[in-house]
Design an enzyme around this catalytic site. Structure first.
Site, PDB file in Angstrom:
ATOM      1  N   LYS A  91       8.943  13.100  20.431  1.00 50.58           N
ATOM      2  CA  LYS A  91      10.252  12.427  20.464  1.00 50.58           C
ATOM      3  C   LYS A  91      11.381  13.448  20.582  1.00 50.58           C
ATOM      4  CE  LYS A  91       9.197  10.597  16.492  1.00 50.58           C
ATOM      5  NZ  LYS A  91       7.787  10.924  16.345  1.00 50.58           N
ATOM      6  N   ALA A 116       9.919  13.864   8.769  1.00 51.04           N
ATOM      7  CA  ALA A 116       9.900  14.072  10.215  1.00 51.04           C
ATOM      8  C   ALA A 116       9.880  15.556  10.541  1.00 51.04           C
ATOM      9  CB  ALA A 116      11.133  13.425  10.835  1.00 51.04           C
ATOM     10  N   GLY A 117       9.259  15.889  11.636  1.00 49.32           N
ATOM     11  CA  GLY A 117       9.297  17.260  12.145  1.00 49.32           C
ATOM     12  C   GLY A 117       9.403  17.168  13.651  1.00 49.32           C
TER      13      GLY A 117
HETATM   14  P1  GDP Z   1       7.950  14.568  17.391  1.00 46.11           P
HETATM   15  O1  GDP Z   1       7.772  14.567  15.914  1.00 46.11           O
HETATM   16  O2  GDP Z   1       7.618  13.265  18.022  1.00 46.11           O
HETATM   17  O3  GDP Z   1       9.289  15.083  17.823  1.00 46.11           O
HETATM   18  O4  GDP Z   1       6.854  15.595  17.948  1.00 46.11           O
HETATM   19  P2  GDP Z   1       6.546  17.064  17.352  1.00 46.11           P
HETATM   20  O5  GDP Z   1       7.663  17.950  17.696  1.00 46.11           O
HETATM   21  O6  GDP Z   1       6.136  16.982  15.937  1.00 46.11           O
HETATM   22  O7  GDP Z   1       5.223  17.417  18.145  1.00 46.11           O
HETATM   23  C1  GDP Z   1       5.192  17.532  19.526  1.00 46.11           C
HETATM   24  C2  GDP Z   1       4.809  18.981  19.902  1.00 46.11           C
HETATM   25  O8  GDP Z   1       4.448  19.012  21.256  1.00 46.11           O
HETATM   26  C3  GDP Z   1       5.948  19.971  19.742  1.00 46.11           C
HETATM   27  O9  GDP Z   1       5.420  21.205  19.369  1.00 46.11           O
HETATM   28  C4  GDP Z   1       6.558  20.035  21.148  1.00 46.11           C
HETATM   29  O10 GDP Z   1       7.196  21.272  21.412  1.00 46.11           O
HETATM   30  C5  GDP Z   1       5.335  19.879  21.988  1.00 46.11           C
HETATM   31  N1  GDP Z   1       5.517  19.188  23.273  1.00 46.11           N
HETATM   32  C6  GDP Z   1       6.355  18.160  23.564  1.00 46.11           C
HETATM   33  N2  GDP Z   1       6.133  17.725  24.824  1.00 46.11           N
HETATM   34  C7  GDP Z   1       5.139  18.479  25.319  1.00 46.11           C
HETATM   35  C8  GDP Z   1       4.423  18.493  26.553  1.00 46.11           C
HETATM   36  O11 GDP Z   1       4.658  17.692  27.451  1.00 46.11           O
HETATM   37  N3  GDP Z   1       3.419  19.411  26.683  1.00 46.11           N
HETATM   38  C9  GDP Z   1       3.111  20.299  25.716  1.00 46.11           C
HETATM   39  N4  GDP Z   1       2.124  21.155  25.944  1.00 46.11           N
HETATM   40  N5  GDP Z   1       3.759  20.329  24.534  1.00 46.11           N
HETATM   41  C10 GDP Z   1       4.745  19.412  24.339  1.00 46.11           C
HETATM   42  P1  IMO Z   2       7.576  12.698  13.098  1.00 46.63           P
HETATM   43  O1  IMO Z   2       8.992  12.182  13.063  1.00 46.63           O
HETATM   44  C1  IMO Z   2       3.433  12.350  11.846  1.00 46.63           C
HETATM   45  C2  IMO Z   2       2.681  10.527   7.933  1.00 46.63           C
HETATM   46  C3  IMO Z   2       2.119  11.411   6.831  1.00 46.63           C
HETATM   47  C4  IMO Z   2       1.308  10.392   6.049  1.00 46.63           C
HETATM   48  C5  IMO Z   2       2.178   9.137   6.135  1.00 46.63           C
HETATM   49  C6  IMO Z   2       3.066   8.912   4.927  1.00 46.63           C
HETATM   50  O2  IMO Z   2       7.502  14.174  13.194  1.00 46.63           O
HETATM   51  O3  IMO Z   2       6.802  11.978  14.130  1.00 46.63           O
HETATM   52  P2  IMO Z   2       5.296  10.074   4.062  1.00 46.63           P
HETATM   53  O4  IMO Z   2       5.571  11.488   3.678  1.00 46.63           O
HETATM   54  O5  IMO Z   2       6.137   9.555   5.173  1.00 46.63           O
HETATM   55  O6  IMO Z   2       5.273   9.136   2.890  1.00 46.63           O
HETATM   56  O7  IMO Z   2       3.768  10.101   4.589  1.00 46.63           O
HETATM   57  O8  IMO Z   2       2.983   9.298   7.296  1.00 46.63           O
HETATM   58  N1  IMO Z   2       3.923  11.025   8.554  1.00 46.63           N
HETATM   59  C7  IMO Z   2       3.993  11.558   9.788  1.00 46.63           C
HETATM   60  N2  IMO Z   2       3.016  11.835  10.671  1.00 46.63           N
HETATM   61  N3  IMO Z   2       4.720  12.574  12.172  1.00 46.63           N
HETATM   62  C8  IMO Z   2       5.705  12.274  11.313  1.00 46.63           C
HETATM   63  O9  IMO Z   2       7.014  12.346  11.634  1.00 46.63           O
HETATM   64  C9  IMO Z   2       5.357  11.779  10.031  1.00 46.63           C
HETATM   65  N4  IMO Z   2       6.063  11.413   8.932  1.00 46.63           N
HETATM   66  C10 IMO Z   2       5.173  10.940   8.048  1.00 46.63           C
HETATM   67  O10 IMO Z   2       1.318  12.438   7.357  1.00 46.63           O
HETATM   68  O11 IMO Z   2       0.106  10.129   6.707  1.00 46.63           O
HETATM   69 MG    MG Z   3       6.711  15.578  14.426  1.00 44.17          MG
END
Ligand code: GDP
Ligand code: IMO
Ligand code: MG
Length: 425
Positions: free
Chosen positions: A18, A41-42
């Site tokens: 996202k 969230a991360g």
């Molecule tokens: P979010 O929580 O939905 O924002 O997703 P995260 O940031 O936790 O996890 C997605 C990971 O995939 C991050 O490390 C991004 O930098 C990486 N990423 C996003 N889009 C792509 C893609 O199209 N290809 C690859 N290889 N990495 C991606």
């Molecule tokens: P983003 O925004 C992936 C998961 C946790 C756990 C469950 C409940 O980066 O997509 P919590 O701490 O919310 O009570 O944990 O939800 N979880 C996520 N998994 N991406 C996330 O955020 C998450 N935020 C919570 O691992 O299973």
């Molecule tokens: Mg994330």
């Protein structure tokens, strides 16, 4: 996209990319709003040589001149928020650019403690939370035992409310869990210095959002987590404690439903999940391991290895319906390069029955065996593809298969973490 308000929503179990999609769309936006979740969230955004990992602030803060809003539906940890603020303020002042809802609830030190204790209590049935205190803070919001950001505007009254709530919290901590409670003095060092730092950013963000929309500003709503972690529609109880789906925006940002123009459903080209809970298409084999390594599938917030699975079309249909998805943004497609075959689940077998709709009961999900449509893989590295026709035929077939299984068009494809590694279809 020429809509006044666009929502970017996770369609799976979070971590769909996202952050990357918001960063791509942010150029045309003026205001970026988070409406639910907290530091669980991360969101990772790669801009040039720099990688940002944001937990609290929307990804819009990375781009200069944008307004960031933390909506009333969020739960905020002042400590985490301050550390992100400080990192951003090394580049530029956030005053006039960041606005925190006076109605957003605070994650207090006892919420983090309760998160740990409740997880311990669950023993064999741990949810695998991020331990950020998110669930206990939302629980207190609902039982009306919460403290809101607006309460910080009058510190004396805040302290009185805190003292009242602490009696209840300490009874639970000491009498039920047999651990030490908190004293008011504990908050002097652990909480108030951080809380005071966020006070200048607190305002009524619902009024602000309305004014911005009237001015013609473009709004981007940044979802956290994903539809399959939604407290109502996800795999309960293995979910988060908020509503990441589109409907959550109305509540968590305080805007009317008809104001949301487009809904971008972010879907990873395969599935991942962190923490426990049902995951019908999970791959517990070498294919899963190789996708984890290639996709660097380790949690942004906790560093935990993410569970890997084939794309789950049943879950995706469920979440696209709930979200009113306008189109899908398929991410991490590059990670699937090199696999001989790739698969998408189109239904589940439960005993003798073929199930097309995502079941709510864990006992049914446990027995659900995915029925897969199999696709030819592709060997090519696609990370430098910039248009649909740059993609190998097999990758295009895979996307077409995904469209026909979900009934939703693929409007964007991401082939790498960087902003330019994006294809508009
Ligand atoms: P979010 O929580 O939905 O924002 O997703 P995260 O940031 O936790 O996890 C997605 C990971 O995939 C991050 O490390 C991004 O930098 C990486 N990423 C996003 N889009 C792509 C893609 O199209 N290809 C690859 N290889 N990495 C991606
Ligand atoms: P983003 O925004 C992936 C998961 C946790 C756990 C469950 C409940 O980066 O997509 P919590 O701490 O919310 O009570 O944990 O939800 N979880 C996520 N998994 N991406 C996330 O955020 C998450 N935020 C919570 O691992 O299973
Ligand atoms: Mg994330």
């Amino acid at each position: 996209m020429d809509y006044a308000a666009v929502a970017v929503i996770g369609t799976q179990w979070g971590d769909e990319g996202k952050g990357k999609i918001v960063d791509y769309l942010v150029e045309k936006a003026d205001v970026i709003v988070r409406y639910q979740g907290g530091p669980n969230a991360g969101h990772t955004v790669v801009v040039g040589e720099e990688t940002y990992k944001l937990h609290h602030l929307p990804c819009g803060v990375i781009s200069e001149g944008k307004i960031s809003i933390l909506g009333n539906g969020m739960v905020l940890d002042a400590v985490t928020l301050c550390s992100e603020l400080e990192a951003m303020e090394e580049k530029r002042s956030m005053q006039e650019h960041l606005f925190i809802s006076d109605r957003a609830h605070l994650i207090m030190p006892y919420h983090k403690r309760m998160d740990e204790l409740e997880e311990d209590y669950r023993k064999g049935a741990k949810i695998g939370t991020t331990m950020r205190g998110v669930g206990p803070a939302y629980a207190d919001k609902v039982t009306r035992m919460g403290l809101r950001c607006g309460d910080l505007l009058d510190e004396d009254t805040f302290k009185q409310k805190l003292a009242f709530i602490l009696k209840n919290k300490n009874t639970i901590l000491e009498k039920i869990y047999g651990v030490d409670g908190f004293s008011l003095e504990d908050f002097e060092a652990e909480f108030f210095p951080f809380a005071r730092r966020i006070v200048p950013f607190i305002t009524d963000t619902t009024v602000m959002l309305e004014e911005e929309m009237e001015k013609g500003s473009k709004i981007l709503f940044e979802g956290a987590q994903g539809a399959m972690l939604d407290i109502d529609h996800g795999t309960y109880p293995y979910v988060t404690s908020s509503n990441p789906i589109t409907g959550g925006i109305c509540i968590g940002a305080g805007i009317a439903p008809h104001k949301i123009g487009q809904v971008v459903g972010v879907a990873k080209a395969y599935s991942t999940r962190v923490g426990s809970g049902p995951f019908p298409t999970e791959l517990l084999d070498e294919t899963g391991d190789s996708i984890r390594e290639k996709g660097n599938e380790y949690g942004t917030t906790t560093g935990r290895p993410r569970r890997i699975g084939w794309l789950d079309g049943v879950a995706l249909r469920h979440s696209c319906r709930l979200n009113g998805t306008t189109f899908l943004a398929v991410t991490l497609l590059d990670v699937l390069s090199g696999l001989e075959k790739v698969k998408i689940a189109y239904a589940y077998n439960v005993g003798e029955e073929v199930v097309n709709n995502f079941p709510s009961g864990l006992h049914i999900l446990e027995k659900s065996i995915p029925l897969y449509q199999e696709f030819e893989g592709w060997a090519e590295d696609i990370s430098s593809a910039r248009s649909k026709t740059d993609l190998p035929r097999a990758a295009q077939e895979y996307l077409r298969g995904l469209e026909s299984i979900t009934g939703i068009k693929v409007g964007m494809v991401s082939v790498g973490p960087r902003r330019d590694q994006t294809i508009m279809m």
